[in-house]
Design an enzyme around this catalytic site. Sequence first.
Site, PDB file in Angstrom:
ATOM      1  N   ASP A 161      26.816  12.104-113.615  1.00 52.12           N
ATOM      2  CA  ASP A 161      25.911  11.249-114.384  1.00 52.12           C
ATOM      3  C   ASP A 161      26.713  10.052-114.882  1.00 52.12           C
ATOM      4  O   ASP A 161      27.156  10.018-116.025  1.00 52.12           O
ATOM      5  CB  ASP A 161      25.340  12.060-115.549  1.00 52.12           C
ATOM      6  CG  ASP A 161      24.168  11.380-116.227  1.00 52.12           C
ATOM      7  OD1 ASP A 161      23.726  10.341-115.715  1.00 52.12           O
ATOM      8  OD2 ASP A 161      23.699  11.879-117.257  1.00 52.12           O
ATOM      9  N   ARG A 198      30.891   9.125-117.656  1.00 56.21           N
ATOM     10  CA  ARG A 198      31.655  10.368-117.538  1.00 56.21           C
ATOM     11  C   ARG A 198      33.069  10.071-117.035  1.00 56.21           C
ATOM     12  O   ARG A 198      34.022  10.701-117.467  1.00 56.21           O
ATOM     13  CB  ARG A 198      30.971  11.346-116.577  1.00 56.21           C
ATOM     14  CG  ARG A 198      29.486  11.554-116.827  1.00 56.21           C
ATOM     15  CD  ARG A 198      29.153  12.022-118.226  1.00 56.21           C
ATOM     16  NE  ARG A 198      27.717  12.177-118.424  1.00 56.21           N
ATOM     17  CZ  ARG A 198      27.085  11.967-119.568  1.00 56.21           C
ATOM     18  NH1 ARG A 198      27.764  11.535-120.634  1.00 56.21           N
ATOM     19  NH2 ARG A 198      25.782  12.153-119.674  1.00 56.21           N
ATOM     20  N   ARG A 214      19.739   1.982-121.611  1.00 58.60           N
ATOM     21  CA  ARG A 214      19.907   2.553-120.268  1.00 58.60           C
ATOM     22  C   ARG A 214      18.920   1.920-119.285  1.00 58.60           C
ATOM     23  O   ARG A 214      19.049   2.099-118.078  1.00 58.60           O
ATOM     24  CB  ARG A 214      19.716   4.064-120.321  1.00 58.60           C
ATOM     25  CG  ARG A 214      20.701   4.768-121.238  1.00 58.60           C
ATOM     26  CD  ARG A 214      20.290   6.211-121.490  1.00 58.60           C
ATOM     27  NE  ARG A 214      20.356   7.004-120.279  1.00 58.60           N
ATOM     28  CZ  ARG A 214      19.763   8.189-120.133  1.00 58.60           C
ATOM     29  NH1 ARG A 214      19.015   8.674-121.123  1.00 58.60           N
ATOM     30  NH2 ARG A 214      19.884   8.863-119.011  1.00 58.60           N
ATOM     31  N   LYS A 219      16.069   7.415-111.420  1.00 61.09           N
ATOM     32  CA  LYS A 219      15.442   8.285-112.424  1.00 61.09           C
ATOM     33  C   LYS A 219      14.726   7.441-113.481  1.00 61.09           C
ATOM     34  O   LYS A 219      14.951   6.237-113.552  1.00 61.09           O
ATOM     35  CB  LYS A 219      16.502   9.170-113.075  1.00 61.09           C
ATOM     36  CG  LYS A 219      17.626   8.395-113.801  1.00 61.09           C
ATOM     37  CD  LYS A 219      18.721   9.318-114.244  1.00 61.09           C
ATOM     38  CE  LYS A 219      19.783   8.538-115.033  1.00 61.09           C
ATOM     39  NZ  LYS A 219      20.940   9.387-115.377  1.00 61.09           N
ATOM     40  N   HIS A 269      15.298  15.836-124.351  1.00 61.63           N
ATOM     41  CA  HIS A 269      16.324  16.831-124.626  1.00 61.63           C
ATOM     42  C   HIS A 269      15.866  17.777-125.735  1.00 61.63           C
ATOM     43  O   HIS A 269      16.319  18.918-125.821  1.00 61.63           O
ATOM     44  CB  HIS A 269      17.632  16.155-125.062  1.00 61.63           C
ATOM     45  CG  HIS A 269      18.313  15.410-123.965  1.00 61.63           C
ATOM     46  ND1 HIS A 269      18.055  14.077-123.706  1.00 61.63           N
ATOM     47  CD2 HIS A 269      19.228  15.790-123.053  1.00 61.63           C
ATOM     48  CE1 HIS A 269      18.810  13.677-122.693  1.00 61.63           C
ATOM     49  NE2 HIS A 269      19.525  14.701-122.274  1.00 61.63           N
ATOM     50  N   ASP A 316      15.617  16.694-113.633  1.00 60.38           N
ATOM     51  CA  ASP A 316      16.494  16.456-114.778  1.00 60.38           C
ATOM     52  C   ASP A 316      17.004  17.823-115.241  1.00 60.38           C
ATOM     53  O   ASP A 316      16.559  18.874-114.761  1.00 60.38           O
ATOM     54  CB  ASP A 316      15.712  15.744-115.891  1.00 60.38           C
ATOM     55  CG  ASP A 316      16.612  14.901-116.791  1.00 60.38           C
ATOM     56  OD1 ASP A 316      17.850  15.098-116.760  1.00 60.38           O
ATOM     57  OD2 ASP A 316      16.096  14.060-117.536  1.00 60.38           O
TER      58      ASP A 316
END
Length: 499
Positions: A77, A85, A147, A177, A190, A262
């Site tokens: 990701d 990351r 984002r 996405k 989340h 996801d």
Amino acid sequence: MSAQPTTVSGDQLTRDALAVLQPGFTGTEAPEWLLRQIRDGLASVGLFGRNITSPGQLAALTAQLRAEREDILVAIDEEGGDVTRLEVVDGSSVPGNHALGAVDDPDLTRAVAHELARRLADCGVHLNWAPSADVNSDPDNPVIGVRSFGSDPELVARHTAAYVEGMQSAGVAACTKHFPGHGDTAVDSHHALPTIEVAADVLADRDLTPFRAAIAAGSKAVMSAHILVPALDPDNPATLSRRILTGLLREELGYEGLIVTDGMEMQAISATYGIERGSVLAIAAGADAICVGGGLADEQTVIRLRDALVAAVRSGELAEERLADAAARVRALAAWTTATPRATGRRTPDIGLVAARRALEITRTGEHRALTGTPHVVSLAPVANIAVGDETPWGVAAELAVRLPGTTSATYARPEAGDGELAGRVLAEADGRRLVVVVRDEHRHPWMARALGALLAARPDTVVVEMGIPQSAPRGSLYVATHGASRVCGQAAAEAVTT
């Protein structure tokens, strides 16, 4: 403690069930259980910040995985910008989508994505869960924000296509996405299941436009969103909806690539369906790969999901042909990543800083003089977005300290005391020095706006740096909007306020 692996036959059904899983793991080396599952048929692995300390270590890790299976699909990701990351310790050296959208130069976006993909490929990573093609139509969106390339569907579409092209030209598969669009939500999936209450024609004109562009650009993968869209399916979230994944994405939009979910451990799915049931429903709906491992990263999870898929086929709940088709799509993408040449030629390592500088939006709202001496930097910090994580540094203090040695700094989250008391503490700490106040999405945080107002009333020469979406009106003697909080955004802002 992880469960011991159960004894299973090496039949195709079991191997197909393993092939559709994209699990994570802990540690900077592959644990023995993961290598064992790869030998048994696991075809994908997902990497997170916890798995990475340096490019060299990451390359050694992916080599370890490929020693077990040459075509293992290693995913990550890595959006750049706030969600990184590869550079989780220091912050990203490329700006994120919102900064690229602010510049609105598709060639620049293509170049940034290409350079980022080269870095991934050099480390042995060939599937990137990026870009976000969400149209950020709700400025209060707590999970997308910077984002996104922006709030205009056509802008988002052209930059999504450029990003996909740039990434895949370097031999790394893009995963666009979050289908069918996560931009019009005020809830973070989340934590709970968001609902998008708009008409189907609005969705078609607004949210689906970037996905059409991604498909036309050849995006090798698309990631589903854990959102409920009643105009498309009033009963099932997109990840579990046959109407959305098969009817809309496959049949209406003509998409033939890999559909990835996801993270199934996210509360929008796990709290309602459970990850085993959710995974079965997702594959049945048309998903091909189950992303899990952001919070569940052990062998027991892999075994539970594998066994749930096998049991669903044997009970007749999940068609064996559907599971086989999903596994075949995973293997086909893995074959593409091994057969596709990696990029060669001149690298552009400074492209991120170039882009961050171009993304700056500077407003002088009063008498301003460049920062000199030793300013005091105050960061007003929101609660971290889970997708971003709270371990990645952000702000301008470190970059200003390089340019102006002796710079001091402090960070405040939402204060327990009143905003006036916070302002008093900051002024006392500053002790007469120039203030630089750094905010992130001021418009979403009333406490932040009040604290900033109190500081500006006392010190109108304050410099304000907005590192989120610049929705609030510019304030301060100098107002700098960076359109993101990556390390290079902070560097570009520090250059701007000291010259």
